[in-house]
Design a protein around this motif. Structure first.
Motif, PDB file in Angstrom:
ATOM      1  N   ALA A 255     -50.610 -41.502  -3.812  1.00 17.19           N
ATOM      2  CA  ALA A 255     -50.562 -40.394  -4.776  1.00 17.19           C
ATOM      3  C   ALA A 255     -49.511 -40.641  -5.856  1.00 17.19           C
ATOM      4  CB  ALA A 255     -50.271 -39.083  -4.046  1.00 17.19           C
ATOM      5  N   GLN A 256     -48.358 -41.162  -5.469  1.00 19.37           N
ATOM      6  CA  GLN A 256     -47.306 -41.446  -6.449  1.00 19.37           C
ATOM      7  C   GLN A 256     -47.743 -42.541  -7.413  1.00 19.37           C
ATOM      8  OE1 GLN A 256     -44.095 -42.325  -3.743  1.00 19.37           O
ATOM      9  NE2 GLN A 256     -43.369 -40.225  -3.703  1.00 19.37           N
ATOM     10  N   ILE A 257     -48.414 -43.556  -6.901  1.00 24.07           N
ATOM     11  CA  ILE A 257     -48.907 -44.633  -7.765  1.00 24.07           C
ATOM     12  C   ILE A 257     -49.968 -44.087  -8.715  1.00 24.07           C
ATOM     13  CG2 ILE A 257     -50.220 -46.788  -7.782  1.00 24.07           C
ATOM     14  CD1 ILE A 257     -48.758 -47.485  -5.137  1.00 24.07           C
ATOM     15  N   GLY A 258     -50.845 -43.229  -8.215  1.00 24.34           N
ATOM     16  CA  GLY A 258     -51.852 -42.615  -9.076  1.00 24.34           C
ATOM     17  C   GLY A 258     -51.224 -41.830 -10.211  1.00 24.34           C
ATOM     18  N   SER A 259     -50.169 -41.095  -9.904  1.00 20.91           N
ATOM     19  CA  SER A 259     -49.462 -40.324 -10.927  1.00 20.91           C
ATOM     20  C   SER A 259     -48.810 -41.247 -11.947  1.00 20.91           C
ATOM     21  CB  SER A 259     -48.411 -39.437 -10.264  1.00 20.91           C
ATOM     22  OG  SER A 259     -47.694 -38.702 -11.230  1.00 20.91           O
ATOM     23  N   ASP A 260     -48.222 -42.349 -11.482  1.00 17.71           N
ATOM     24  CA  ASP A 260     -47.590 -43.309 -12.393  1.00 17.71           C
ATOM     25  C   ASP A 260     -48.606 -43.894 -13.375  1.00 17.71           C
ATOM     26  OD1 ASP A 260     -45.150 -42.932 -11.131  1.00 17.71           O
ATOM     27  OD2 ASP A 260     -45.380 -44.692  -9.830  1.00 17.71           O
ATOM     28  N   VAL A 261     -49.766 -44.272 -12.853  1.00 20.88           N
ATOM     29  CA  VAL A 261     -50.797 -44.864 -13.704  1.00 20.88           C
ATOM     30  C   VAL A 261     -51.317 -43.823 -14.698  1.00 20.88           C
ATOM     31  CG1 VAL A 261     -53.086 -45.942 -13.747  1.00 20.88           C
ATOM     32  CG2 VAL A 261     -51.438 -46.564 -11.957  1.00 20.88           C
ATOM     33  N   TYR A 262     -51.471 -42.590 -14.238  1.00 21.29           N
ATOM     34  CA  TYR A 262     -51.920 -41.521 -15.117  1.00 21.29           C
ATOM     35  C   TYR A 262     -50.943 -41.306 -16.274  1.00 21.29           C
ATOM     36  CZ  TYR A 262     -52.956 -36.772 -16.724  1.00 21.29           C
ATOM     37  OH  TYR A 262     -53.239 -35.686 -17.504  1.00 21.29           O
ATOM     38  N   MET A 263     -49.656 -41.275 -15.968  1.00 14.19           N
ATOM     39  CA  MET A 263     -48.646 -41.056 -17.005  1.00 14.19           C
ATOM     40  C   MET A 263     -48.635 -42.223 -17.995  1.00 14.19           C
ATOM     41  SD  MET A 263     -47.522 -38.102 -16.404  1.00 14.19           S
ATOM     42  CE  MET A 263     -46.079 -37.996 -17.473  1.00 14.19           C
TER      43      MET A 263
END
Length: 270
Positions: A255-263
């Motif tokens: 989930a944290q990696i997904g958020s990083d990529v989204y940002m």
């Protein structure tokens, strides 16, 4: 992408288990790999490759996606999916079996498609795409005596496949479009979208902030997710593979990696 890479590297530094992450900015042709050639048991993430091989067979004319296959009692296996609860003898179009294989990770549908295309042909297709370290050796949820090899994938290989689909170069433009359409109907997640903003809108027909076309893979001690993340006309190909980590910890990290990529795709980091 250096800032994004550094941020994910920092997250993984103290993470339990073994991790591989590959991210490609499809628009810009930039990417990075963290342990991307590490080999993992594929679990259900290999179903993306099987889907692509089915579309390749349809493209060459050896099958038609509208052809029907009959569900036999011997086809039925456990794990994910709804076909295990259906009555033997029902017939479904190949396209529907592909859809069930991807959006519900249906193991019975998967095995029917492996039988249809053939293990050797699926492997040859993966090799032709450049998936040099990925292998398919067995069907799903079937324990074979004296099994010598297991299905294997790497984050680099899965991202290679995703990128070719996103660019319309996997099988054909039409096939790539159909595969993205199916993956966008995904009903399962291992966390990649957990921290992304809600996409509900009071305006009917509004363009969503983001869309995800992906696939998960989970067995005990293993949690994978790969996807095409569409944000602001940007397309990011993301593969996260993990092993030897608890399910809760793995999901939080994904989930944290997904958020990083989204940002990053939103333009909030370089």
């Amino acid at each position: 992408m250096q800032t994004l890479q550094t941020k994910i590297e920092e997250r993984l530094k103290d993470a339990k288990g073994t991790w591989s992450v590959v991210v490609e900015d499809v628009n810009k042709g930039k990417s990075f790999s963290l342990n991307g050639n590490e080999s993992y048991y594929a679990a259900s993430i290999i179903k993306v490759s099987i889907m692509a091989a089915v579309f390749a067979a349809a493209e060459e004319g050896s099958i038609r996606l509208g052809d029907f296959l009959q569900l036999r009692k011997d086809d039925i296996v456990g794990g994910s999916g709804v076909l295990q609860f259906m009555s033997p003898g029902i017939e479904l179009p190949i396209n529907d079996l592909v859809t069930l294989m991807i959006i519900q990770s249906d193991n019975t549908a998967t095995n029917m498609l492996i039988d249809l295309i053939g293990m050797e042909k699926i492997q040859a297709f993966m090799n032709g795409l450049g998936m040099e370290r990925s292998e398919i050796h067995h069907k799903l949820m079937i324990v074979q005596a004296n099994r010598a090899n297991s299905n294997k994938i790497t984050a680099v290989d899965m991202t290679t496949l995703l990128t070719q689909i996103a660019q319309g170069q996997c099988v054909s433009l039409h096939a790539s479009e159909q595969m993205v359409r199916i993956m966008k109907q995904q009903q399962l997640s291992n966390g990649l979208i957990d921290n992304l903003p809600a996409i509900e809108s009071p305006i009917v027909g509004a363009i969503p902030k983001w869309e995800l076309a992906g696939k998960t893979g989970t067995v005990e001690g293993i949690m994978h997710e790969c996807a095409l993340l569409y944000v602001n006309r940007q397309c990011m190909a993301v593969t996260v593979l993990s092993k030897d980590c608890s399910e809760d910890e793995a999901r939080q990290m994904i989930a944290q990696i997904g958020s990083d990529v989204y940002m990053y795709a939103r333009g909030n980091c370089k």
